[in-house]
Write an enzyme that holds these catalytic residues in place. Structure first.
Site, short mmCIF file in Angstrom:
data_model
loop_
_atom_site.label_atom_id
_atom_site.label_comp_id
_atom_site.label_asym_id
_atom_site.label_seq_id
_atom_site.Cartn_x
_atom_site.Cartn_y
_atom_site.Cartn_z
N PRO A 5 -16.25 -47.05 30.89
CA PRO A 5 -17.51 -46.97 30.50
C PRO A 5 -18.43 -45.71 31.03
O PRO A 5 -19.18 -45.43 30.58
CB PRO A 5 -18.44 -48.17 31.34
CG PRO A 5 -17.47 -49.00 31.84
CD PRO A 5 -16.14 -48.16 31.98
N GLU A 6 -17.91 -45.20 32.04
CA GLU A 6 -18.40 -44.14 32.63
C GLU A 6 -17.50 -42.74 32.43
O GLU A 6 -16.50 -42.93 32.34
CB GLU A 6 -18.62 -44.13 34.10
CG GLU A 6 -19.41 -45.29 34.71
CD GLU A 6 -20.85 -45.24 34.28
OE1 GLU A 6 -21.37 -44.23 34.08
OE2 GLU A 6 -21.57 -46.58 33.98
N CYS A 61 7.46 -53.23 58.42
CA CYS A 61 7.35 -52.81 59.88
C CYS A 61 6.76 -51.50 60.07
O CYS A 61 6.77 -50.46 59.28
CB CYS A 61 8.47 -52.79 60.40
SG CYS A 61 8.28 -52.33 62.32
N GLY A 114 -9.94 -47.36 33.71
CA GLY A 114 -10.75 -47.78 34.80
C GLY A 114 -10.33 -47.09 36.16
O GLY A 114 -10.38 -47.74 37.00
N THR A 115 -10.04 -45.92 36.08
CA THR A 115 -10.12 -45.04 37.42
C THR A 115 -11.17 -43.96 37.56
O THR A 115 -11.43 -43.42 36.44
CB THR A 115 -8.78 -44.69 37.55
OG1 THR A 115 -8.65 -44.02 38.91
CG2 THR A 115 -8.05 -43.93 36.43
N SER A 116 -11.40 -43.55 38.76
CA SER A 116 -12.41 -42.52 38.90
C SER A 116 -11.71 -41.10 38.95
O SER A 116 -12.34 -40.00 39.18
CB SER A 116 -13.31 -42.97 39.91
OG SER A 116 -12.76 -42.79 41.04
N ARG A 160 -10.15 -58.70 52.73
CA ARG A 160 -10.01 -58.13 51.14
C ARG A 160 -8.96 -58.92 50.41
O ARG A 160 -9.06 -58.89 49.35
CB ARG A 160 -9.73 -56.63 51.30
CG ARG A 160 -10.95 -55.85 51.81
CD ARG A 160 -10.38 -54.48 52.41
NE ARG A 160 -10.07 -53.86 51.17
CZ ARG A 160 -11.01 -52.81 50.44
NH1 ARG A 160 -12.09 -52.70 51.02
NH2 ARG A 160 -10.65 -52.26 49.30
N HIS A 192 -0.07 -47.20 44.92
CA HIS A 192 -0.52 -47.36 46.15
C HIS A 192 -0.27 -48.61 46.90
O HIS A 192 -0.81 -49.11 47.91
CB HIS A 192 -2.34 -47.39 45.97
CG HIS A 192 -2.78 -46.07 45.55
ND1 HIS A 192 -4.01 -45.80 44.90
CD2 HIS A 192 -2.24 -44.86 45.33
CE1 HIS A 192 -4.16 -44.69 44.55
NE2 HIS A 192 -2.87 -43.90 44.85
N CYS A 196 6.62 -58.02 63.66
CA CYS A 196 7.87 -57.73 62.98
C CYS A 196 8.94 -58.84 63.45
O CYS A 196 9.17 -58.79 64.56
CB CYS A 196 8.45 -55.99 62.92
SG CYS A 196 9.88 -55.98 62.44
P1 OAD Z 1 -12.85 -46.51 41.68
O1 OAD Z 1 -13.75 -47.67 42.44
O2 OAD Z 1 -12.89 -45.10 42.56
O3 OAD Z 1 -13.38 -46.33 40.23
C1 OAD Z 1 -13.35 -47.44 39.49
C2 OAD Z 1 -13.60 -46.71 37.89
O4 OAD Z 1 -13.57 -47.93 37.15
C3 OAD Z 1 -14.88 -46.21 37.72
O5 OAD Z 1 -14.63 -44.97 37.10
C4 OAD Z 1 -15.67 -47.34 36.79
O6 OAD Z 1 -16.56 -46.46 36.14
C5 OAD Z 1 -14.60 -47.96 35.98
N1 OAD Z 1 -14.91 -49.16 35.72
C6 OAD Z 1 -15.76 -50.26 36.16
N2 OAD Z 1 -15.82 -50.98 35.60
C7 OAD Z 1 -14.74 -51.06 34.50
C8 OAD Z 1 -14.31 -51.83 33.60
N3 OAD Z 1 -14.88 -53.11 33.26
N4 OAD Z 1 -13.50 -51.40 32.60
C9 OAD Z 1 -12.92 -50.27 32.75
N5 OAD Z 1 -13.43 -49.19 33.72
C10 OAD Z 1 -14.36 -49.83 34.49
O7 OAD Z 1 -11.36 -47.13 41.77
P2 OAD Z 1 -10.02 -46.21 41.58
O8 OAD Z 1 -10.11 -44.95 40.68
O9 OAD Z 1 -9.10 -47.13 41.23
O10 OAD Z 1 -6.42 -45.56 46.91
O11 OAD Z 1 -9.79 -45.64 43.11
C11 OAD Z 1 -8.58 -45.03 43.09
C12 OAD Z 1 -8.04 -45.21 44.56
O12 OAD Z 1 -9.02 -44.76 45.46
C13 OAD Z 1 -7.76 -46.52 45.07
O13 OAD Z 1 -6.54 -47.20 44.56
C14 OAD Z 1 -7.66 -46.37 46.45
C15 OAD Z 1 -8.77 -45.16 46.71
O14 OAD Z 1 -8.50 -44.07 47.52
C16 OAD Z 1 -5.93 -45.77 48.21
O15 OAD Z 1 -6.33 -46.44 48.79
C17 OAD Z 1 -4.66 -45.00 48.41
#
Ligand code: OAD
Length: 275
Positions: A237-238, A135, A210-212, A75, A127, A168
Site C-alpha cells: 500500500p505504501e 546452539c 509487503g517489504t520496506s 514475540r 532471516h 543445548c
Molecule cells: P517492515 O516492517 O520494515 O515493512 C513492512 C512493509 O509492509 C511496509 O512497506 C508496509 O507498507 C507493508 N505493508 C503493511 N501492510 C501490508 C499489507 N497488508 N499488504 C502488503 N504490504 C503491507 O518489514 P520488512 O520489510 O519485512 O530482519 O522488514 C525486513 C526486515 O527488517 C525484517 O525481516 C527484519 C528487519 O531487519 C531481521 O530481523 C534480520
C-alpha cells in the site's frame, strides 16, 4: 485486473518461465502480526527501553541471554497464535501449479508460509525461522525445534525449567533462536543466501510483497532481477524502494494495495484457477 499487470504476467504463463516471490512482514499484517517497524516493538531491561534493532543482536544475547530469550518467546507466542491468510494460501496455490518453476524467498520468521503449506524445498527463509533453535556456540548439534515454552507477560526471569529447556542437549550451552541478527551476516548454511540469489538470476518475473526494503539481500535480489530484465511487480500500500525499482524497470508495476486484495487475482490469472 489492470491491463499493464496482465501484459506483465502474460509471458510468465509460458512453459519454462520461472517466478520468484519475495515477501516481508506486510504479507503477515493481515494475519494480525505487527510489521517489523511498528511502534510497539520496544522492550524494557531495568529502566532502559531497547528497540528491536538493539534486542535482535548477538551482542545483546551475549550480554543478556535470558532477556533476549524472554523477548523472543513473547514475540514467537504472537506468531504461533496467528493464522496464515489468503495471501499465504495464494502463494501455495501458485507453487502447486508451477512446482520447480516457483521459488519463495521470505524475510519473515513467523512460519506462516510453512503453516499455509509452502514447501521447505522451494522456500528460502533468509532471516531464519522462529520455530527452530540452534546452539549458540555452534557445537554442531544442528537445527532443533523450539521447545514449547510459555512466558507470562509479567514474568521477569526465566524459571530453572525454562533455562534447562533452552540449553543445548549436546554441550549444555545456551540455545539461540534460529534467526539472523542485526550484527550478523547472511550465509548459505543457515539462511540460504546463495540459493536466493541463484533464483534471482533465473527468474523471469519477481513479485515483491509487503517489504520496506531495509535489508541488503532483498535489495540485491531486486536490483539483480531488474538488471537481468525480469518483470517486477511490487505489492504494497505504501511507496518503497521496490516500487521504485518496479517503476524504473522496463517491465514493472507497483500495485498499491494489500497483499490479500492483490495476490489472489494475480495467482488466479497465472494458474487459471481460483484461490
Ligand atoms: P517492515 O516492517 O520494515 O515493512 C513492512 C512493509 O509492509 C511496509 O512497506 C508496509 O507498507 C507493508 N505493508 C503493511 N501492510 C501490508 C499489507 N497488508 N499488504 C502488503 N504490504 C503491507 O518489514 P520488512 O520489510 O519485512 O530482519 O522488514 C525486513 C526486515 O527488517 C525484517 O525481516 C527484519 C528487519 O531487519 C531481521 O530481523 C534480520
Amino acid at each position: 485486473m489492470e491491463p499493464e499487470l496482465v501484459a506483465l504476467l502474460e509471458p510468465s504463463k509460458e512453459p519454462g518461465a520461472e517466478i520468484l516471490v519475495l515477501t516481508g512482514a506486510g504479507i503477515s499484517a493481515e494475519s494480525g502480526i505487527p510489521t517489523f517497524r511498528g511502534k510497539e516493538g520496544y522492550w524494557v531491561i531495568g529502566s532502559k527501553n531497547y528497540m528491536p534493532e538493539e534486542m535482535a543482536t548477538l551482542a545483546m544475547f551475549e550480554l543478556h541471554p535470558e532477556q533476549v530469550w524472554r523477548w523472543y518467546l513473547m514475540r514467537f507466542g504472537v506468531c504461533r497464535s496467528a493464522e496464515p491468510n489468503l495471501a499465504h494460501r495464494a502463494l501455495v496455490a501458485l507453487e502447486n501449479a508451477l512446482c520447480d518453476r516457483f521459488t519463495l524467498v521470505t524475510q519473515n520468521i513467523d512460519g506462516l508460509h510453512r503453516r499455509a503449506g509452502s514447501s521447505g524445498a522451494r522456500t528460502h527463509c533468509i532471516h531464519g525461522d522462529a520455530a527452530y533453535v540452534r546452539c549458540a556456540t555452534e557445537c554442531g548439534v544442528g537445527i532443533l525445534p523450539l521447545p514449547a515454552i510459555h512466558v507470562d507477560a509479567g514474568q521477569k526471569d526465566l524459571t530453572s525449567e525454562q533455562r534447562r529447556q533452552l540449553s543445548c542437549p549436546h554441550c549444555g550451552g545456551w540455545l539461540r533462536p534460529h534467526v539472523l541478527w542485526f550484527d550478523e551476516c547472511y550465509d548459505e548454511e543457515n539462511y540460504h543466501a546463495e540459493s536466493a540469489l541463484r533464483a534471482a538470476q533465473t527468474a523471469s518475473l519477481l513479485i515483491v510483497i509487503g517489504t520496506s526494503g531495509a535489508t541488503s539481500l532483498p535489495m540485491r535480489i531486486g536490483v539483480l532481477c531488474q538488471q537481468l530484465g525480469a518483470a517486477i511487480i511490487d505489492i504494497n500500500p505504501e511507496p518503497n524502494p521496490f516500487s521504485a525499482i518496479a517503476q524504473r524497470a522496463k517491465r514493472g508495476h507497483a500495485v498499491r494495495c494489500s497483499a490479500c486484495k492483490a495476490l489472489p487475482g494475480i495467482v488466479e490469472y497465472l494458474t487459471g484457477r481460483g484461490v
